[in-house]
Write a protein that holds these residues in place. Structure first.
Motif, short mmCIF file in Angstrom:
data_model
loop_
_atom_site.label_atom_id
_atom_site.label_comp_id
_atom_site.label_asym_id
_atom_site.label_seq_id
_atom_site.Cartn_x
_atom_site.Cartn_y
_atom_site.Cartn_z
N CYS A 197 0.16 5.91 0.05
CA CYS A 197 -0.75 7.01 0.22
C CYS A 197 -0.36 8.09 -0.84
O CYS A 197 0.92 8.66 -0.55
N THR A 251 0.79 -1.16 0.02
CA THR A 251 -0.09 0.06 0.01
C THR A 251 0.78 1.18 0.05
O THR A 251 1.99 1.26 0.57
N LYS A 286 1.46 4.17 5.61
CA LYS A 286 0.45 5.20 5.80
C LYS A 286 0.86 6.25 6.92
O LYS A 286 1.12 5.77 7.81
N ARG A 329 3.87 -1.72 3.63
CA ARG A 329 2.78 -0.70 3.87
C ARG A 329 3.29 0.66 4.22
O ARG A 329 4.32 0.51 4.67
N GLU A 331 -4.96 5.35 2.01
CA GLU A 331 -4.34 4.20 1.70
C GLU A 331 -4.85 3.16 0.69
O GLU A 331 -5.91 3.24 1.07
#
Ligand code: NAD
Length: 322
Positions: free
Chosen positions: A212, A210, A282, A280, A242
């Motif tokens: 953002c 992920t 975020k 990830r 996200e």
């Protein structure tokens, strides 16, 4: 009052210089045009408040009269560059930042340093507050950038301690928008370029990682707010929307297909995950809201549409992107 923007001929540099000139400031860009371009600053050339000094920040910087603030953005930021020029990136992070802080010491100027979400490495927590200390591999293909930027933050702390330099630290999360170099290897221009050319878009990994993405104008407004605030510790500047990388790729390819009248969006091709690429990412942007009154404003749909429009206008012939 004069403001220096190192890296002002780059992607974020363009948007920041525009913002500063629109506010009537006098701006000196210091940029070697390594990953930036003359084109990115061409529209400012006739403005009497604008000047470009072609220089490498790894060398001692030219003196600037009436210098009040320095935004230090000069540094390549694409993973492709981490592989191409790791030693030069480390030099830019250390020597370049030191030279900026030396000039700030002499001129008693305030400095905003462009740090990055990469200083958190491959995080073990799902949302990243500024207090998280990171999970960085010091010995790997991304370490020139990740550790280089951690050194930048350490230099800021040290120059404040020893020389009383006023510093601001922006931990910038993924930004995108017009004026990104088509071939610099970052996700959004890669996706747009491939889709415009009718080629499959390449994703490293299975697409579930992920990110953002914040629009460039939001990002530089955050930098401006931070520079002019009293807050002197690191602040995350990013979007907290996200999304899986594959969803972002699908969004981009759909927009390009619509705008070009393609029958269907191009396919996605999955390649092996890059070493140490975070799974990830975020930011917690509570602090930026509290101390700067800042949060991103531009929706992903609007931002992607504007970015695709810019690429289509600039690269009328899609083949020129490949
Ligand atoms: P960019 O590559 O478009 O711009 C960098 C600019 O710095 C270019 O104009 C380049 O020519 C110049 N430069 C690089 N090394 C230099 C050197 N040694 N001497 C003089 N000039 C030099 O990158 P960008 O996306 O605009 O990033 C700007 C800054 O923001 C970088 O410091 C980057 O690490 C940071 N940042 C960006 C993002 C993002 O998503 N764009 C995210 C986190 C951090």
């Amino acid at each position: 009052m004069t403001i220096v923007v190192t890296g002002g001929a780059g992607f974020l540099g363009h948007h920041l210089v525009k913002l500063l000139l629109d506010k009537g400031k006098s701006v000196v860009v210091m940029d070697s045009l390594w990953t930036g371009s003359q084109e990115n600053i061409a529209e400012f050339a006739s403005n009497p408040n604008f000047r470009h000094i072609l220089c490498d920040v790894r060398e001692p910087l030219p003196d600037v009269e009436d210098l009040e603030q320095i935004y230090h953005l000069a540094c390549p930021a694409s993973p492709d560059d981490f592989e191409r020029a790791p030693i030069e990136i480390l030099e830019t992070c250390f020597l370049g930042t030191r030279n900026v802080l030396e000039l700030a010491t002499v001129r008693r100027a305030r400095v905003l340093l462009a740090s990055t979400s990469e200083i958190y490495g491959d995080p073990e927590v799902s949302v990243l507050p500024e207090s998280y200390r990171g999970n960085v591999n010091s010995f790997g293909p991304r370490s020139c950038y990740d550790e280089g930027k951690r050194t930048l933050e350490a230099l800021a702390f040290s120059y404040r301690l020893k020389n009383n330099v006023e510093t601001r630290i922006a931990r910038i999360f993924n930004a995108y928008g017009p004026y990104m170099a088509a071939k610099d290897g970052r996700a959004v221009p890669n996706f747009i370029g491939a889709a415009m050319d009718g080629q499959p878009v390449k994703i490293y990994g299975d697409g579930s990682a992920t990110r953002c993405f914040q629009y460039a104008t939001d990002c530089v407004e955050g930098l401006y707010a931070l520079m002019n605030s009293d807050y002197d510790k690191p602040v995350n500047i990013g979007s907290d929307l996200e999304m899986a990388v594959s969803d972002i790729a699908n969004k981009v390819t759909r927009v390009v297909a619509e705008k070009l009248g393609q029958k269907a969006p191009v396919a996605v091709q999955y390649l092996p995950k890059r070493v140490d690429d975070p799974t990830r990412r975020k930011p917690d942007i509570t602090l930026a809201g509290e101390v700067l009154g800042w949060s991103p404003k531009v929706s992903l749909d609007d931002g992607i549409a504007q970015t695709v429009d810019w690429f289509l206008e600039k690269h009328g012939n899609p083949k020129s992107l490949m």
